[in-house]
Design an enzyme around this catalytic site. Sequence first.
Site, mmCIF file in Angstrom:
data_model
loop_
_atom_site.group_PDB
_atom_site.id
_atom_site.type_symbol
_atom_site.label_atom_id
_atom_site.label_comp_id
_atom_site.label_asym_id
_atom_site.label_seq_id
_atom_site.Cartn_x
_atom_site.Cartn_y
_atom_site.Cartn_z
ATOM 1 N N ARG A 108 19.005 18.530 14.336
ATOM 2 C CA ARG A 108 19.828 17.310 14.339
ATOM 3 C C ARG A 108 21.019 17.479 13.404
ATOM 4 N NH1 ARG A 108 17.369 11.358 12.617
ATOM 5 N NH2 ARG A 108 19.333 10.229 12.658
ATOM 6 N N ASN A 159 13.616 11.727 1.819
ATOM 7 C CA ASN A 159 12.952 11.737 3.129
ATOM 8 C C ASN A 159 13.685 12.529 4.204
ATOM 9 O OD1 ASN A 159 14.957 9.812 3.302
ATOM 10 N ND2 ASN A 159 13.759 8.394 4.519
ATOM 11 N N TYR A 160 14.975 12.757 4.032
ATOM 12 C CA TYR A 160 15.724 13.660 4.925
ATOM 13 C C TYR A 160 16.557 14.563 4.020
ATOM 14 C CZ TYR A 160 14.829 11.084 9.302
ATOM 15 O OH TYR A 160 14.261 10.519 10.406
ATOM 16 N N LYS A 182 24.032 15.687 -5.372
ATOM 17 C CA LYS A 182 22.844 15.519 -6.223
ATOM 18 C C LYS A 182 21.709 15.144 -5.259
ATOM 19 C CE LYS A 182 19.745 13.643 -8.979
ATOM 20 N NZ LYS A 182 18.616 14.046 -8.116
ATOM 21 N N THR A 185 15.183 14.930 -6.329
ATOM 22 C CA THR A 185 14.481 16.047 -6.977
ATOM 23 C C THR A 185 13.463 16.648 -6.007
ATOM 24 O OG1 THR A 185 14.871 15.174 -9.159
ATOM 25 C CG2 THR A 185 12.983 16.653 -8.925
ATOM 26 N N ASP A 220 23.313 8.732 -14.203
ATOM 27 C CA ASP A 220 24.324 7.836 -14.781
ATOM 28 C C ASP A 220 25.572 8.610 -15.172
ATOM 29 O OD1 ASP A 220 22.446 5.967 -14.490
ATOM 30 O OD2 ASP A 220 22.008 5.682 -16.627
ATOM 31 N N GLU A 255 23.610 3.164 1.389
ATOM 32 C CA GLU A 255 22.617 2.927 2.438
ATOM 33 C C GLU A 255 21.274 2.804 1.744
ATOM 34 O OE1 GLU A 255 23.418 2.148 5.328
ATOM 35 O OE2 GLU A 255 25.351 3.085 5.709
ATOM 36 N N CYS A 289 13.824 4.568 6.102
ATOM 37 C CA CYS A 289 14.437 3.267 5.821
ATOM 38 C C CYS A 289 14.380 2.391 7.062
ATOM 39 C CB CYS A 289 15.874 3.443 5.368
ATOM 40 S SG CYS A 289 16.880 4.332 6.554
ATOM 41 N N THR A 290 14.476 3.039 8.244
ATOM 42 C CA THR A 290 14.509 2.297 9.506
ATOM 43 C C THR A 290 13.128 2.105 10.126
ATOM 44 O OG1 THR A 290 14.992 4.429 10.484
ATOM 45 C CG2 THR A 290 16.863 2.939 10.221
ATOM 46 N N GLU A 382 9.070 -3.646 0.728
ATOM 47 C CA GLU A 382 9.201 -2.430 1.547
ATOM 48 C C GLU A 382 8.131 -1.434 1.116
ATOM 49 O OE1 GLU A 382 12.387 0.313 0.601
ATOM 50 O OE2 GLU A 382 12.699 0.751 2.721
ATOM 51 N N ARG A 442 18.209 5.205 13.179
ATOM 52 C CA ARG A 442 19.601 5.456 12.782
ATOM 53 C C ARG A 442 20.416 6.096 13.898
ATOM 54 N NH1 ARG A 442 21.031 10.270 9.253
ATOM 55 N NH2 ARG A 442 18.771 10.480 9.285
HETATM 56 P P1 NAP Z 1 15.602 6.712 -4.883
HETATM 57 O O1 NAP Z 1 14.470 6.811 -5.805
HETATM 58 O O2 NAP Z 1 16.522 5.561 -5.000
HETATM 59 O O3 NAP Z 1 16.395 8.105 -5.025
HETATM 60 C C1 NAP Z 1 17.528 8.385 -4.236
HETATM 61 C C2 NAP Z 1 18.420 9.363 -4.964
HETATM 62 O O4 NAP Z 1 18.973 8.735 -6.130
HETATM 63 C C3 NAP Z 1 17.703 10.612 -5.471
HETATM 64 O O5 NAP Z 1 18.554 11.710 -5.369
HETATM 65 C C4 NAP Z 1 17.451 10.273 -6.939
HETATM 66 O O6 NAP Z 1 17.259 11.407 -7.761
HETATM 67 C C5 NAP Z 1 18.749 9.573 -7.260
HETATM 68 N N1 NAP Z 1 18.748 8.755 -8.465
HETATM 69 C C6 NAP Z 1 17.699 8.181 -9.093
HETATM 70 N N2 NAP Z 1 18.132 7.490 -10.170
HETATM 71 C C7 NAP Z 1 19.468 7.625 -10.230
HETATM 72 C C8 NAP Z 1 20.489 7.163 -11.115
HETATM 73 N N3 NAP Z 1 20.226 6.399 -12.164
HETATM 74 N N4 NAP Z 1 21.766 7.506 -10.855
HETATM 75 C C9 NAP Z 1 22.081 8.288 -9.807
HETATM 76 N N5 NAP Z 1 21.157 8.776 -8.946
HETATM 77 C C10 NAP Z 1 19.866 8.439 -9.150
HETATM 78 O O7 NAP Z 1 15.111 6.718 -3.349
HETATM 79 P P2 NAP Z 1 14.047 7.686 -2.653
HETATM 80 O O8 NAP Z 1 12.704 7.421 -3.218
HETATM 81 O O9 NAP Z 1 14.554 9.091 -2.656
HETATM 82 O O10 NAP Z 1 14.117 7.155 -1.147
HETATM 83 C C11 NAP Z 1 13.403 6.041 -0.727
HETATM 84 C C12 NAP Z 1 14.276 4.818 -0.635
HETATM 85 O O11 NAP Z 1 15.505 5.157 -0.011
HETATM 86 C C13 NAP Z 1 13.679 3.726 0.224
HETATM 87 O O12 NAP Z 1 13.921 2.481 -0.367
HETATM 88 C C14 NAP Z 1 14.441 3.848 1.523
HETATM 89 O O13 NAP Z 1 14.466 2.682 2.295
HETATM 90 C C15 NAP Z 1 15.773 4.254 1.058
HETATM 91 N N6 NAP Z 1 16.502 4.976 2.109
HETATM 92 C C16 NAP Z 1 17.519 4.322 2.747
HETATM 93 C C17 NAP Z 1 18.198 4.953 3.768
HETATM 94 C C18 NAP Z 1 19.330 4.268 4.497
HETATM 95 O O14 NAP Z 1 20.103 4.977 5.147
HETATM 96 N N7 NAP Z 1 19.454 2.962 4.446
HETATM 97 C C19 NAP Z 1 17.861 6.251 4.122
HETATM 98 C C20 NAP Z 1 16.814 6.894 3.444
HETATM 99 C C21 NAP Z 1 16.148 6.236 2.427
HETATM 100 P P3 NAP Z 1 15.775 11.818 -8.268
HETATM 101 O O15 NAP Z 1 15.013 12.213 -7.050
HETATM 102 O O16 NAP Z 1 16.053 12.958 -9.173
HETATM 103 O O17 NAP Z 1 15.205 10.626 -8.948
HETATM 104 O O1 G3H Z 2 15.329 6.804 6.059
HETATM 105 C C1 G3H Z 2 16.406 6.471 6.500
HETATM 106 C C2 G3H Z 2 17.062 7.230 7.554
HETATM 107 O O2 G3H Z 2 18.441 6.915 7.598
HETATM 108 C C3 G3H Z 2 16.390 6.933 8.858
HETATM 109 O O3 G3H Z 2 16.813 7.780 9.856
HETATM 110 O O4 G3H Z 2 16.045 6.373 11.779
HETATM 111 O O5 G3H Z 2 16.697 8.749 12.096
HETATM 112 O O6 G3H Z 2 14.596 8.179 10.900
HETATM 113 P P1 G3H Z 2 15.991 7.764 11.215
#
Ligand code: NAP
Ligand code: G3H
Length: 479
Positions: A108, A159-160, A182, A185, A220, A255, A289-290, A382, A442
């Site tokens: 993809r 997750n991706y 970035k 992790t 930060d 997002e 997320c979706t 969520e 998405r």
């Molecule tokens: P997350 O904990 O918010 O982490 C996302 C990214 O932000 C990681 O690279 C993380 O680094 C970094 N990060 C953490 N603290 C930060 C800070 N203070 N400043 C700058 N960057 C920082 O999210 P996740 O657990 O990876 O993903 C799950 C969440 O993402 C869910 O809520 C999901 O719905 C949402 N999501 C939304 C979408 C969308 O397109 N709407 C797509 C995918 C996921 P570290 O890993 O080093 O902490």
């Molecule tokens: O986790 C959030 C992604 O943007 C969702 O993408 O709907 O292709 O799984 P997806």
Amino acid sequence: MGQETMVDVGFQLTGDWLQCSSKRRLEIVSPQGEVIGRVPAMTREEVDRALSKSRRVQKEWAKVPLYERGQILLTWADELIKRSDEIADMIMKEVGKKKSSAKDEVTRTADLIRYTVEEGKRIHGEMMKGDSFQGGSAGKVAIIEREALGLVLAISPFNYPVNLSAAKLAPALISGNAVVLKPATQGSISALLMADALMTAGLPKGVLHVVTGRGSEIGDWLVAHPAIDMISFTGGTKTGQDIARKAGMIPTVLELGGKDPAIVLEDADVEKAAGQIVSGAFSYSGQRCTAIKRVLVMEEVADQLVEQIQKKVEGLRVGLPEDDADVTPLIDSASADFVHSLILDALEKGAVSRTEYRKEGNLISPTVLDHVTEEMRVSWEEPFGPVLPIIRVTSEQEAVETANQSEYGLQASVFTKNMDKAFSIASQLDVGTVQLNGKTERGPDHFPFLGVKKSGAGVQGVRKSIESMTREKVTVLNL
Ligand code: NAP
Ligand code: G3H
């Protein structure tokens, strides 16, 4: 970056794989608790070093003809496909995604890059004549071009790790920006492999930096760094809100999280709806997320729908990503414990489980909770895990009101054969996208993708991403 360096990769600085001067490392632990590698925990000084040359390098990159920038990205796509087994294997180990889905993620991504190159070539400016107003502007001609913003900070979620990183890199690079990535992790080794493919494809040194380290430590520093011109972030709502506060006047695209509802009306094709709901709710264990995160079903068809959902959930494979299971261990124990707490809360408050609930380590069995009410946390929070709450409603209005009560507004599905009703409900839902008779998702990746309320700000999707990473530049010719 060869196979032997997998256990201790360097960071990407001006095109060379370097080791951190500090020798600080982060262990990457798989969802099953296995240490699978180490990445540098970069210091603030190292981040500064990485960014100091970016501005000059970006100016050079923006001068490279669009055709040549496109050729490098196309070679990157080819390189990803060549290495798709190796990269998919790492995605599988690092974030616990089943191998076939991990491979799909790489394919993809290559498709997305190729489309981005095509779309990048179609971004043109415009010309305006000044004779629309009274007075002396008739001799003015505005030449409006689009130019790169400069240095884009791309922050991606676990997750991706490849796709959601490349979905930021490709539009940024085709339009002449430099990028600092970035990655999450957990997912950073996969992201580094993806970046390595881009370097192999011939990206000039310094146009991309990949910085690794905990977001809580260097996040930060990066977000508020004076070298950054734009932030493209995908991740949790809380992190996104913090970033928005710190970014000040820097343009951001965010997002964030979701609580996508599937609304099922009494005239829906129940079997089809159940199939879409189960796939939408449980693929990659609900860590999307979706993902469909609640069902709002009309009482008349609720029993029938629940029965169909239950049957389809019984057909899901639960186990390890290596066995190509649909539901696999969640990313870490904190996430698994959180999902567990949501399920227990609902059961204590009277929800009826339609599946046998089991938790072994981070592996949570797909759980369907019926008769969920608004007092239960799972109605609103969520989970990012394999739990599907079913809320029975007695009218379309109640379905719309309950859907809109959520603080999130990413996507929603409506299942009905009545298209007038479908469009009417779609127009009332406070979300970025409504899917009619299909699950929330998405893709395809050229569709605009956005969330409202706490689900985001700004729009992704190939063309929209390019637009968000460029700005208009006006030169006025005075004839
Ligand atoms: P997350 O904990 O918010 O982490 C996302 C990214 O932000 C990681 O690279 C993380 O680094 C970094 N990060 C953490 N603290 C930060 C800070 N203070 N400043 C700058 N960057 C920082 O999210 P996740 O657990 O990876 O993903 C799950 C969440 O993402 C869910 O809520 C999901 O719905 C949402 N999501 C939304 C979408 C969308 O397109 N709407 C797509 C995918 C996921 P570290 O890993 O080093 O902490
Ligand atoms: O986790 C959030 C992604 O943007 C969702 O993408 O709907 O292709 O799984 P997806």
